[in-house]
Design a protein around this motif. Structure first.
Motif, PDB file in Angstrom:
ATOM      1  N   GLY A 157       0.776  -1.231   0.000  1.00 19.18           N
ATOM      2  CA  GLY A 157       0.000   0.000   0.000  1.00 19.18           C
ATOM      3  C   GLY A 157       0.804   1.274   0.000  1.00 19.18           C
ATOM      4  N   LYS A 158       2.152   1.187  -0.138  1.00 16.99           N
ATOM      5  CA  LYS A 158       2.967   2.397  -0.104  1.00 16.99           C
ATOM      6  C   LYS A 158       4.028   2.368  -1.199  1.00 16.99           C
ATOM      7  CE  LYS A 158       3.136   4.352   4.547  1.00 16.99           C
ATOM      8  NZ  LYS A 158       1.830   4.896   4.299  1.00 16.99           N
ATOM      9  N   THR A 159       4.088   3.458  -1.973  1.00 24.44           N
ATOM     10  CA  THR A 159       5.147   3.619  -2.958  1.00 24.44           C
ATOM     11  C   THR A 159       6.314   4.378  -2.315  1.00 24.44           C
ATOM     12  OG1 THR A 159       4.312   5.754  -3.716  1.00 24.44           O
ATOM     13  CG2 THR A 159       3.430   3.769  -4.795  1.00 24.44           C
ATOM     14  N   TYR A 160       7.428   4.461  -3.042  1.00 17.83           N
ATOM     15  CA  TYR A 160       8.571   5.234  -2.540  1.00 17.83           C
ATOM     16  C   TYR A 160       8.184   6.697  -2.330  1.00 17.83           C
ATOM     17  CZ  TYR A 160      11.965   1.467  -3.180  1.00 17.83           C
ATOM     18  OH  TYR A 160      12.673   0.286  -3.058  1.00 17.83           O
ATOM     19  N   ASP A 161       7.369   7.239  -3.236  1.00 11.65           N
ATOM     20  CA  ASP A 161       6.884   8.609  -3.069  1.00 11.65           C
ATOM     21  C   ASP A 161       6.163   8.778  -1.741  1.00 11.65           C
ATOM     22  OD1 ASP A 161       7.621  10.427  -4.974  1.00 11.65           O
ATOM     23  OD2 ASP A 161       5.752  10.386  -6.088  1.00 11.65           O
ATOM     24  N   GLU A 162       5.273   7.833  -1.445  1.00 11.29           N
ATOM     25  CA  GLU A 162       4.465   7.916  -0.228  1.00 11.29           C
ATOM     26  C   GLU A 162       5.278   7.591   1.017  1.00 11.29           C
ATOM     27  OE1 GLU A 162       0.271   6.566  -2.359  1.00 11.29           O
ATOM     28  OE2 GLU A 162       1.702   5.075  -1.646  1.00 11.29           O
ATOM     29  N   TYR A 163       6.359   6.891   0.834  1.00 11.83           N
ATOM     30  CA  TYR A 163       7.208   6.455   1.950  1.00 11.83           C
ATOM     31  C   TYR A 163       8.192   7.541   2.374  1.00 11.83           C
ATOM     32  CZ  TYR A 163       9.904   2.850   4.538  1.00 11.83           C
ATOM     33  OH  TYR A 163      10.529   2.085   5.503  1.00 11.83           O
ATOM     34  N   LEU A 164       8.673   8.336   1.388  1.00  8.75           N
ATOM     35  CA  LEU A 164       9.725   9.313   1.687  1.00  8.75           C
ATOM     36  C   LEU A 164       9.393  10.741   1.262  1.00  8.75           C
ATOM     37  CD1 LEU A 164      13.087   7.500   0.821  1.00  8.75           C
ATOM     38  CD2 LEU A 164      12.298   8.243   3.074  1.00  8.75           C
ATOM     39  N   GLY A 165       8.221  10.952   0.710  1.00 11.13           N
ATOM     40  CA  GLY A 165       7.867  12.277   0.234  1.00 11.13           C
ATOM     41  C   GLY A 165       7.576  13.266   1.351  1.00 11.13           C
ATOM     42  N   LYS A 166       7.218  14.461   0.958  1.00 15.56           N
ATOM     43  CA  LYS A 166       6.977  15.550   1.902  1.00 15.56           C
ATOM     44  C   LYS A 166       5.869  15.220   2.902  1.00 15.56           C
ATOM     45  CE  LYS A 166       5.495  20.403   1.905  1.00 15.56           C
ATOM     46  NZ  LYS A 166       5.068  21.531   1.018  1.00 15.56           N
ATOM     47  N   VAL A 167       4.807  14.603   2.407  1.00 15.76           N
ATOM     48  CA  VAL A 167       3.681  14.257   3.287  1.00 15.76           C
ATOM     49  C   VAL A 167       4.127  13.246   4.339  1.00 15.76           C
ATOM     50  CG1 VAL A 167       1.413  13.176   3.385  1.00 15.76           C
ATOM     51  CG2 VAL A 167       1.939  14.798   1.555  1.00 15.76           C
ATOM     52  N   ALA A 168       4.916  12.259   3.918  1.00 17.67           N
ATOM     53  CA  ALA A 168       5.402  11.250   4.868  1.00 17.67           C
ATOM     54  C   ALA A 168       6.302  11.872   5.929  1.00 17.67           C
ATOM     55  CB  ALA A 168       6.152  10.145   4.121  1.00 17.67           C
ATOM     56  N   LYS A 175      12.878  11.777  12.702  1.00 19.79           N
ATOM     57  CA  LYS A 175      13.604  10.584  13.156  1.00 19.79           C
ATOM     58  C   LYS A 175      13.157   9.337  12.391  1.00 19.79           C
ATOM     59  CE  LYS A 175      14.631   7.795  17.265  1.00 19.79           C
ATOM     60  NZ  LYS A 175      14.423   7.654  18.731  1.00 19.79           N
ATOM     61  N   HIS A 176      11.868   9.113  12.311  1.00 17.88           N
ATOM     62  CA  HIS A 176      11.360   7.922  11.639  1.00 17.88           C
ATOM     63  C   HIS A 176      11.600   8.001  10.135  1.00 17.88           C
ATOM     64  CE1 HIS A 176       9.250   4.252  11.235  1.00 17.88           C
ATOM     65  NE2 HIS A 176       8.147   4.755  10.692  1.00 17.88           N
ATOM     66  N   TRP A 177      11.482   9.217   9.583  1.00 12.94           N
ATOM     67  CA  TRP A 177      11.747   9.429   8.158  1.00 12.94           C
ATOM     68  C   TRP A 177      13.190   9.071   7.815  1.00 12.94           C
ATOM     69  CZ3 TRP A 177      14.950  12.889   5.506  1.00 12.94           C
ATOM     70  CH2 TRP A 177      14.679  13.074   4.136  1.00 12.94           C
ATOM     71  N   ASN A 178      14.120   9.433   8.691  1.00  8.78           N
ATOM     72  CA  ASN A 178      15.527   9.078   8.475  1.00  8.78           C
ATOM     73  C   ASN A 178      15.737   7.564   8.502  1.00  8.78           C
ATOM     74  OD1 ASN A 178      17.893  11.272   8.364  1.00  8.78           O
ATOM     75  ND2 ASN A 178      16.132  12.163   9.426  1.00  8.78           N
ATOM     76  N   ASN A 179      15.028   6.892   9.381  1.00  7.84           N
ATOM     77  CA  ASN A 179      15.114   5.427   9.409  1.00  7.84           C
ATOM     78  C   ASN A 179      14.606   4.828   8.097  1.00  7.84           C
ATOM     79  OD1 ASN A 179      16.217   5.319  11.995  1.00  7.84           O
ATOM     80  ND2 ASN A 179      14.210   5.234  12.995  1.00  7.84           N
ATOM     81  N   ARG A 180      13.551   5.423   7.576  1.00 11.04           N
ATOM     82  CA  ARG A 180      13.032   4.973   6.281  1.00 11.04           C
ATOM     83  C   ARG A 180      14.067   5.206   5.177  1.00 11.04           C
ATOM     84  NH1 ARG A 180       6.656   6.770   5.653  1.00 11.04           N
ATOM     85  NH2 ARG A 180       5.822   5.377   7.264  1.00 11.04           N
ATOM     86  N   LEU A 181      14.718   6.359   5.229  1.00  6.52           N
ATOM     87  CA  LEU A 181      15.718   6.664   4.208  1.00  6.52           C
ATOM     88  C   LEU A 181      16.885   5.681   4.272  1.00  6.52           C
ATOM     89  CD1 LEU A 181      16.805   8.442   1.944  1.00  6.52           C
ATOM     90  CD2 LEU A 181      17.734   9.992   3.690  1.00  6.52           C
ATOM     91  N   LYS A 183      16.733   2.615   5.131  1.00  3.16           N
ATOM     92  CA  LYS A 183      16.240   1.382   4.518  1.00  3.16           C
ATOM     93  C   LYS A 183      16.283   1.481   2.992  1.00  3.16           C
ATOM     94  CE  LYS A 183      12.066  -1.477   4.083  1.00  3.16           C
ATOM     95  NZ  LYS A 183      10.676  -1.701   4.562  1.00  3.16           N
ATOM     96  N   VAL A 184      15.857   2.613   2.452  1.00  2.00           N
ATOM     97  CA  VAL A 184      15.841   2.794   1.008  1.00  2.00           C
ATOM     98  C   VAL A 184      17.250   2.802   0.437  1.00  2.00           C
ATOM     99  CG1 VAL A 184      15.316   4.460  -0.823  1.00  2.00           C
ATOM    100  CG2 VAL A 184      13.594   3.929   0.924  1.00  2.00           C
ATOM    101  N   LEU A 185      18.180   3.451   1.118  1.00  2.00           N
ATOM    102  CA  LEU A 185      19.564   3.467   0.640  1.00  2.00           C
ATOM    103  C   LEU A 185      20.148   2.056   0.610  1.00  2.00           C
ATOM    104  CD1 LEU A 185      20.974   6.673   2.393  1.00  2.00           C
ATOM    105  CD2 LEU A 185      20.253   6.404   0.003  1.00  2.00           C
ATOM    106  N   THR A 186      19.796   1.261   1.588  1.00  2.90           N
ATOM    107  CA  THR A 186      20.254  -0.138   1.598  1.00  2.90           C
ATOM    108  C   THR A 186      19.671  -0.908   0.417  1.00  2.90           C
ATOM    109  OG1 THR A 186      20.469  -0.137   4.012  1.00  2.90           O
ATOM    110  CG2 THR A 186      20.286  -2.281   2.933  1.00  2.90           C
ATOM    111  N   ILE A 187      18.399  -0.674   0.129  1.00  7.18           N
ATOM    112  CA  ILE A 187      17.762  -1.331  -1.014  1.00  7.18           C
ATOM    113  C   ILE A 187      18.442  -0.921  -2.316  1.00  7.18           C
ATOM    114  CG2 ILE A 187      15.644  -1.441  -2.397  1.00  7.18           C
ATOM    115  CD1 ILE A 187      14.079  -1.174   0.252  1.00  7.18           C
ATOM    116  N   LEU A 188      18.697   0.379  -2.490  1.00  4.26           N
ATOM    117  CA  LEU A 188      19.321   0.858  -3.715  1.00  4.26           C
ATOM    118  C   LEU A 188      20.722   0.283  -3.898  1.00  4.26           C
ATOM    119  CD1 LEU A 188      18.225   4.618  -3.673  1.00  4.26           C
ATOM    120  CD2 LEU A 188      17.278   2.771  -5.055  1.00  4.26           C
ATOM    121  N   GLU A 189      21.466   0.192  -2.801  1.00  7.70           N
ATOM    122  CA  GLU A 189      22.811  -0.376  -2.887  1.00  7.70           C
ATOM    123  C   GLU A 189      22.743  -1.851  -3.277  1.00  7.70           C
ATOM    124  OE1 GLU A 189      26.898  -0.589  -0.216  1.00  7.70           O
ATOM    125  OE2 GLU A 189      24.953  -0.500   0.789  1.00  7.70           O
TER     126      GLU A 189
END
Length: 244
Positions: A157-168, A175-181, A183-189
């Motif tokens: 139910g969540k895209t990358y936009d919805e996971y890391l965008g301005k609204v999120a 703090k939680h947004w940084n934790n999400r980031l 996770k995303v950096l690990t995925i990209l690597e």
């Protein structure tokens, strides 16, 4: 293409439209300026905002535009972070060219920023953290086909936009947004095994953890310099209008 001076470089964002005039080397010859993106972000309203922003700019001969959506051959296919139903199959490069009387090249905003940011060696990725989540992929300085990774699901139910965008960011906090980031950096690597990754966009300043050695921060000013590089690419990037 003969040498010319004065490239108007525009970065259209979900909250701000930024612009400056560059020389051939990508150096600014006018002050970097911003204006709020219209609430009703229709093509006509965005054009009006651009005209207001640049009314006192010095002379220019060509125009580069970074646009927050999927762009192909100067045609906007979608722009979910502006007005989802108003930017379907819009020939925006030609529309803006008709209003400015100058040739226009239009590219996804992350792609254009990437041209001004990357070193041009190896496999490089640029991500932008703003209203949404932008991405650009390059090999040895050459743009690879654009992929709207922002609209891939990262969880149910969540895209990358919805996971890391301005609204999120506003909803879950820094703090939680940084934790999400993280996770995303690990995925990209894991997925891309890139040589270098660059992080731009207005919310990049919210990052509160140490980045890996092959991850660098970039400013909007760095990215808008890609407007000069855009005119060094083959003609199939964006559109060269009848005003050329």
């Amino acid at each position: 293409m003969k040498a010319r001076d004065g490239i108007l470089s525009i970065d259209i964002g979900g909250t701000k439209i930024k612009a400056t005039v560059l020389n051939q080397a990508g150096e600014q010859i006018s002050v970097y300026q911003k204006i709020k993106t219209p609430k009703l972000s229709s093509p006509e309203q965005v054009v009006k905002a651009i005209l207001t922003l640049i009314k006192d700019f010095p002379a220019y001969d060509r125009v580069s535009v970074g646009f927050p959506g999927y762009v192909k051959n100067g045609i906007v296919r979608s722009a979910p972070n502006l007005a989802p139903n108003l930017w379907i199959e819009v020939p925006f490069a030609q529309q803006l060219s008709d209003r400015l009387g100058k040739p226009v090249r239009l590219l996804n905003d992350a792609d254009m920023q990437a041209l001004g940011i990357v070193q041009g060696q190896g496999f490089e990725i640029v991500i932008t953290l703003g209203t949404g989540f932008g991405t650009a992929l390059l090999m040895n300085g050459h743009l690879l086909p654009h992929m709207e990774l922002a609209h891939l699901p990262i969880k149910t139910g969540k895209t990358y936009d919805e996971y890391l965008g301005k609204v999120a960011l506003k909803k879950v906090g820094t703090k939680h947004w940084n934790n999400r980031l993280k996770k995303v950096l690990t995925i990209l690597e894991t997925v891309f095994q890139y040589d270098r990754l660059y992080i731009g966009g207005g919310n990049a300043k919210k990052i509160n953890f140490k980045l890996a050695d092959n991850i660098k921060s970039a400013t909007n000013e760095d990215g808008i310099k890609g407007g000069a590089k855009l005119w060094q690419l083959d003609d199939h990037y964006g559109i060269i209008s009848s005003h050329d």
